[in-house]
Design a protein around this motif. Structure first.
Motif, PDB file in Angstrom:
ATOM      1  N   PHE A 282       0.838  -1.205   0.000  1.00 58.31           N
ATOM      2  CA  PHE A 282       0.000   0.000   0.000  1.00 58.31           C
ATOM      3  C   PHE A 282       0.869   1.249   0.000  1.00 58.31           C
ATOM      4  O   PHE A 282       1.842   1.365   0.738  1.00 58.31           O
ATOM      5  N   ASN A 283       0.506   2.202  -0.851  1.00 56.62           N
ATOM      6  CA  ASN A 283       1.217   3.479  -0.945  1.00 56.62           C
ATOM      7  C   ASN A 283       0.183   4.598  -0.947  1.00 56.62           C
ATOM      8  O   ASN A 283      -0.575   4.766  -1.905  1.00 56.62           O
ATOM      9  N   GLU A 284       0.135   5.334   0.137  1.00 62.61           N
ATOM     10  CA  GLU A 284      -0.871   6.389   0.263  1.00 62.61           C
ATOM     11  C   GLU A 284      -0.646   7.527  -0.717  1.00 62.61           C
ATOM     12  O   GLU A 284      -1.594   8.173  -1.170  1.00 62.61           O
ATOM     13  N   GLN A 285       0.604   7.781  -1.084  1.00 63.19           N
ATOM     14  CA  GLN A 285       0.902   8.858  -2.019  1.00 63.19           C
ATOM     15  C   GLN A 285       0.345   8.582  -3.410  1.00 63.19           C
ATOM     16  O   GLN A 285       0.076   9.522  -4.165  1.00 63.19           O
ATOM     17  N   ARG A 286       0.209   7.314  -3.766  1.00 61.24           N
ATOM     18  CA  ARG A 286      -0.369   6.967  -5.069  1.00 61.24           C
ATOM     19  C   ARG A 286      -1.889   7.093  -5.066  1.00 61.24           C
ATOM     20  O   ARG A 286      -2.518   7.020  -6.112  1.00 61.24           O
ATOM     21  N   GLY A 287      -2.489   7.207  -3.888  1.00 63.06           N
ATOM     22  CA  GLY A 287      -3.937   7.239  -3.808  1.00 63.06           C
ATOM     23  C   GLY A 287      -4.554   5.865  -3.600  1.00 63.06           C
ATOM     24  O   GLY A 287      -5.746   5.676  -3.892  1.00 63.06           O
ATOM     25  N   ASP A 288      -3.766   4.881  -3.112  1.00 61.56           N
ATOM     26  CA  ASP A 288      -4.308   3.536  -2.867  1.00 61.56           C
ATOM     27  C   ASP A 288      -5.362   3.596  -1.761  1.00 61.56           C
ATOM     28  O   ASP A 288      -5.303   4.442  -0.862  1.00 61.56           O
ATOM     29  N   GLN A 289      -6.312   2.643  -1.845  1.00 62.83           N
ATOM     30  CA  GLN A 289      -7.369   2.590  -0.838  1.00 62.83           C
ATOM     31  C   GLN A 289      -7.700   1.142  -0.497  1.00 62.83           C
ATOM     32  O   GLN A 289      -7.564   0.253  -1.336  1.00 62.83           O
ATOM     33  N   ILE A 290      -8.138   0.918   0.739  1.00 63.70           N
ATOM     34  CA  ILE A 290      -8.522  -0.406   1.246  1.00 63.70           C
ATOM     35  C   ILE A 290      -9.880  -0.260   1.917  1.00 63.70           C
ATOM     36  O   ILE A 290     -10.087   0.636   2.748  1.00 63.70           O
ATOM     37  N   THR A 291     -10.796  -1.151   1.572  1.00 64.70           N
ATOM     38  CA  THR A 291     -12.135  -1.150   2.156  1.00 64.70           C
ATOM     39  C   THR A 291     -12.389  -2.505   2.789  1.00 64.70           C
ATOM     40  O   THR A 291     -12.272  -3.542   2.120  1.00 64.70           O
ATOM     41  N   VAL A 292     -12.720  -2.524   4.068  1.00 66.94           N
ATOM     42  CA  VAL A 292     -13.013  -3.751   4.810  1.00 66.94           C
ATOM     43  C   VAL A 292     -14.440  -3.648   5.339  1.00 66.94           C
ATOM     44  O   VAL A 292     -14.787  -2.684   6.029  1.00 66.94           O
ATOM     45  N   SER A 293     -15.278  -4.639   5.002  1.00 64.65           N
ATOM     46  CA  SER A 293     -16.672  -4.647   5.441  1.00 64.65           C
ATOM     47  C   SER A 293     -17.053  -6.056   5.860  1.00 64.65           C
ATOM     48  O   SER A 293     -16.340  -7.029   5.568  1.00 64.65           O
ATOM     49  N   ALA A 294     -18.182  -6.172   6.540  1.00 63.76           N
ATOM     50  CA  ALA A 294     -18.666  -7.466   7.038  1.00 63.76           C
ATOM     51  C   ALA A 294     -20.063  -7.725   6.475  1.00 63.76           C
ATOM     52  O   ALA A 294     -20.925  -6.843   6.490  1.00 63.76           O
ATOM     53  N   MET A 295     -20.284  -8.935   5.973  1.00 54.79           N
ATOM     54  CA  MET A 295     -21.565  -9.348   5.411  1.00 54.79           C
ATOM     55  C   MET A 295     -21.810 -10.815   5.729  1.00 54.79           C
ATOM     56  O   MET A 295     -20.891 -11.537   6.145  1.00 54.79           O
ATOM     57  N   THR A 296     -23.034 -11.267   5.486  1.00 59.99           N
ATOM     58  CA  THR A 296     -23.389 -12.667   5.710  1.00 59.99           C
ATOM     59  C   THR A 296     -23.086 -13.463   4.446  1.00 59.99           C
ATOM     60  O   THR A 296     -23.550 -13.123   3.356  1.00 59.99           O
ATOM     61  N   PHE A 297     -22.307 -14.531   4.584  1.00 59.09           N
ATOM     62  CA  PHE A 297     -21.937 -15.359   3.445  1.00 59.09           C
ATOM     63  C   PHE A 297     -23.023 -16.391   3.159  1.00 59.09           C
ATOM     64  O   PHE A 297     -23.716 -16.861   4.062  1.00 59.09           O
ATOM     65  N   ASP A 298     -23.163 -16.732   1.883  1.00 56.81           N
ATOM     66  CA  ASP A 298     -24.067 -17.806   1.468  1.00 56.81           C
ATOM     67  C   ASP A 298     -23.326 -19.130   1.620  1.00 56.81           C
ATOM     68  O   ASP A 298     -22.359 -19.403   0.897  1.00 56.81           O
TER      69      ASP A 298
END
Length: 519
Positions: free
Chosen positions: A392-408
């Motif tokens: 990950f490099n913040e200067q490049r504009g990288d982003q990470i999204t972590v979420s929780a959901m119910t799996f099938d």
């Protein structure tokens, strides 16, 4: 032997046993009887196996109606989508359903040409050949380990006398894997080669193999960095090759994140997807640097003097022709000193060219979905771990999204249910074997105890001697002279004889009574 006498002897034998031994015999008999009943139930129990799974409601209803008409026992699981039948009848029932045209996913291969059809047009023959080839490929693909179902779609262009009018053959295959099964890259490559070799004029880049989740399985075969030749089977435009490189890079990052999360959170607890933006522009930078060299020549001039006369104001104007400036007169004396130094160097030169290879990472976007069953998880710590894994490099504009959901987890739960039933059956069989072995051991110990008891009794009798050590001759009175034939012998008084024996040998009589009491 009379059964009544046998029952009487058993009754007498039972009455002679102590209370504790009676309880022990009853318990052992109950255990043996329960083990035999359980063994009979296990041996006579019907084991069910899956006939078909993931059925539509209409197909499941038709198959169930057929099974009921044939009086075949069955079970429905997975909300009626899976049908279980006796394990030993699975193959016969499948053949029966296939002959009736009810078996889902089954079609006719080259059997379509077993019966000749008069008056068929070329188009009908072409469609029949395509159907037969699709079914034959489907059968072959489903025989691969880990593959449960498959569908094959072929595009076979009609032949033409003009090459430019001929179309391009293509193939699309959808594969449904068995629960918890994974198909290996070698298997995908084998399926790709199988399809290419089965269809005339089909090229490898026109084969598309995906799974039921929409993942392209043979995408790695089209990667220029893979084992295939990018300029050969994977030719295509530059844009296509760039997309393949980008997807290969994204899959590599996804695999690293997925493996890490599987070890931290457990299997099937997280899903990771990475989107990478790459720069495929090739740049070249040329740099020229002048280096200081040695001195090759040097000249130095020094001049000094004095001036006592007056003059005009020294300037550029006084040097122009036709210009006159009133001079300034004075009586002072001016001293001057002049130094002139010239050095010539032999300069060096450094020229460098830097070529930036295409494919530089411009930006990364990572999405991670966690199952809601994962509790007490530090999101910040998890994001830091993922950042380190993908670079990950913040200067490049990288982003990470972590979420929780119910799996099938319907397929996983079905597989776990079947596995649980199998394990339970194995445990029951183990209990049956242990119970049977325990019952046999108890019977053996009981027989051994009876045998040892008989031996101890015989040993005690041998120590005492013949009938408690009293000779039979001593217990009988002396024979009297034979009476005349016409006279009856006098009646013997047994009570009197026993009384005399008790008075003469009381110790022997007490020993006999002890032996009787022991028995």
């Amino acid at each position: 032997m009379n059964y009544k006498d046998l029952l009487d002897k058993l009754k007498q034998r039972w009455q002679g046993i102590s209370y504790n031994k009676k309880v022990l015999i009853i318990l052992v008999s109950a255990i043996i009887l329960a083990g035999l009943i359980y063994l009979v139930q296990i041996l006579t129990r019907t084991n069910y196996a899956m006939l078909l799974g993931d059925l539509e409601a209409k197909d499941a209803g038709e198959i169930v109606a057929q099974l009921e008409s044939e009086k075949i026992p069955y079970k429905l699981t997975n909300q009626g989508k899976t049908i279980l039948v006796p394990e030993e009848q699975v193959d016969d029932i499948r053949i029966k359903l296939a002959s009736d045209g009810l078996l889902t996913g089954m079609g006719q291969g080259y059997e379509l040409f077993d019966k000749s059809k008069f008056g068929a047009t070329d188009f009908e023959q072409q469609v029949s050949y395509q159907r037969a080839l699709q079914e034959e490929l489907r059968r072959t693909i489903t025989s691969v380990e880990g593959v449960e179902q498959a569908r094959v779609h072929l595009v076979i262009p009609q032949k033409s006398v003009f090459i430019e009018d001929e179309g391009t053959a293509s193939a699309s295959v959808v594969i449904k894997l068995k629960p918890n099964a994974k198909i290996q890259p070698e298997q995908v490559k084998g399926l790709n080669d199988l399809i290419v070799g089965s269809v005339e004029g089909l090229k490898s880049e026109n084969v598309h193999i995906i799974d039921t989740e929409g993942n392209v399985l043979n995408d790695f075969l089209k990667d220029p960095s893979g084992t295939a030749d990018a300029g050969g089977a994977f030719g295509g435009s530059a844009v296509e090759r760039q997309q393949q490189i980008r997807r290969a890079y994204e899959k590599e990052l996804e695999s690293r994140v997925q493996q890490m999360l599987a070890k931290v959170l457990g299997p099937n607890k997280a899903v990771a997807m990475v989107s990478a933006e790459l720069d495929f522009n090739q740049q070249q930078t040329n740099t020229t640097e002048v280096l200081q060299g040695p001195i090759v020549s040097e000249r130095q001039t020094e001049e000094s003097g004095s001036d006592s006369g007056g003059g005009g104001v020294p300037s550029a104007t006084t040097q122009m022709p036709g210009q006159t400036i009133t001079g300034v007169t004075g009586t002072g004396q001016n001293d001057y000193q002049k130094t002139d130094e010239i050095r010539n160097y032999q300069h060096g030169q450094r020229v460098s060219a830097v070529i930036q290879a295409p494919g530089q990472v411009v930006r990364l976007s990572t999405a991670v979905v966690l199952d809601e069953s994962v509790k007490n998880l530090d999101r910040t710590q998890l994001e830091d771990i993922i950042s380190a894994a993908i670079g990950f490099n913040e200067q490049r504009g990288d982003q990470i999204t972590v979420s929780a959901m119910t799996f099938d987890r319907s397929d996983l739960e079905l597989a776990q249910e079947l596995e649980k039933e199998t394990q339970q059956q194995n445990i029951n069989d183990l209990y049956m074997m242990v119970g049977a072995a325990s019952a046999g051991l108890l019977i053996l110990l009981l027989l051994l105890g009876l045998y040892l008891r008989r031996r101890r009794r015989k040993a005690r009798l041998a120590e005492v001697g013949e009938p408690a050590g009293i000779p039979i001759t001593d217990m009988e009175p002396e024979e009297e002279a034979p009476a005349p034939k016409w006279e009856l012998p006098p009646a013997r008084d047994k009570h009197k004889e026993l009384k005399e024996i008790a008075e003469e040998r009381p110790e022997d009589l007490a020993q006999v009574l002890k032996v009787w009491l022991r028995e």
